[in-house]
Design an enzyme around this catalytic site. Structure first.
Site, PDB file in Angstrom:
ATOM      1  CD  GLU A   6     -23.239  -1.462  54.080  1.00 49.21           C
ATOM      2  OE1 GLU A   6     -22.644  -0.382  53.928  1.00 49.21           O
ATOM      3  OE2 GLU A   6     -22.641  -2.531  54.376  1.00 49.21           O
ATOM      4  CB  CYS A  52     -18.981  -3.641  48.879  1.00 49.29           C
ATOM      5  SG  CYS A  52     -19.956  -5.020  49.532  1.00 49.29           S
ATOM      6  CB  CYS A  79     -23.659  -4.031  50.641  1.00 46.89           C
ATOM      7  SG  CYS A  79     -22.757  -4.923  51.935  1.00 46.89           S
ATOM      8  CG  HIS A  89     -20.053  -6.573  54.075  1.00 48.85           C
ATOM      9  ND1 HIS A  89     -19.641  -6.004  52.891  1.00 48.85           N
ATOM     10  CD2 HIS A  89     -19.135  -7.532  54.358  1.00 48.85           C
ATOM     11  CE1 HIS A  89     -18.532  -6.583  52.480  1.00 48.85           C
ATOM     12  NE2 HIS A  89     -18.205  -7.527  53.352  1.00 48.85           N
TER      13      HIS A  89
END
Length: 157
Positions: A60, A88, A91, A58
């Site tokens: 992040e 999420c 993250c 992801h």
């Protein structure tokens, strides 16, 4: 909701949204993030889940990996992570363990679920994840949701 953000914060948030568009153009899910240090240095990352064949890539988490390689960990509590969408739970864990002190996001996780349609959701707001931690992580968002939502339209099917 952008009232509590400076013009500089808004510019960084818009850059995160631009990075989400770049991620989409590069064949990945449309998410982007950047980290701004206390002295103004910027590190950028985008989602690379598809191109890296790794569900943990992801924007992040990619950004946290870069920050840990390129920065002194002591700088992270005074840094701000700007992201195109609410982080999420995975993250949030990476952000927490990295020690990043502030998160500013555009599109809320709930709004993303509404845009993406029914499917595999993990509807756990970032504030709830950070609230369970042993140190404070400041969270600000959602901001600029309509701008952030544009890149997701037509992507999720």
């Amino acid at each position: 909701m952008a009232d509590d953000l400076s013009q500089t914060d808004l510019a960084h948030l818009r850059r995160a949204i631009e990075l989400s568009q770049l991620a989409r153009e590069h064949g990945n899910h449309p998410f982007g993030a950047l980290l701004v240090t206390g002295d103004g240095r910027v590190i950028e990352a985008e989602n690379t889940v598809i191109t890296d064949h790794d569900v943990t890539c992801h924007a992040e988490t990619n950004l946290v990996r870069l920050a840990w390689r390129w920065m002194d960990a002591a700088e992270l509590p005074a840094s701000t992570l700007f992201t195109s969408c609410e982080p999420c739970a995975m993250c949030c864990g990476a952000i927490f363990w990295a020690g990043i002190g502030r998160v500013v996001y555009a599109l809320s996780g709930r709004a993303l679920i509404d845009l993406a349609g029914p499917g595999d959701d993990l509807d756990l707001p970032s504030r709830e994840v950070f609230a369970r931690g042993g140190r404070s992580t400041s969270v600000s968002g959602p901001h600029l949701e309509e701008e952030a939502a544009k890149v997701h339209r037509g992507f999720w099917g």
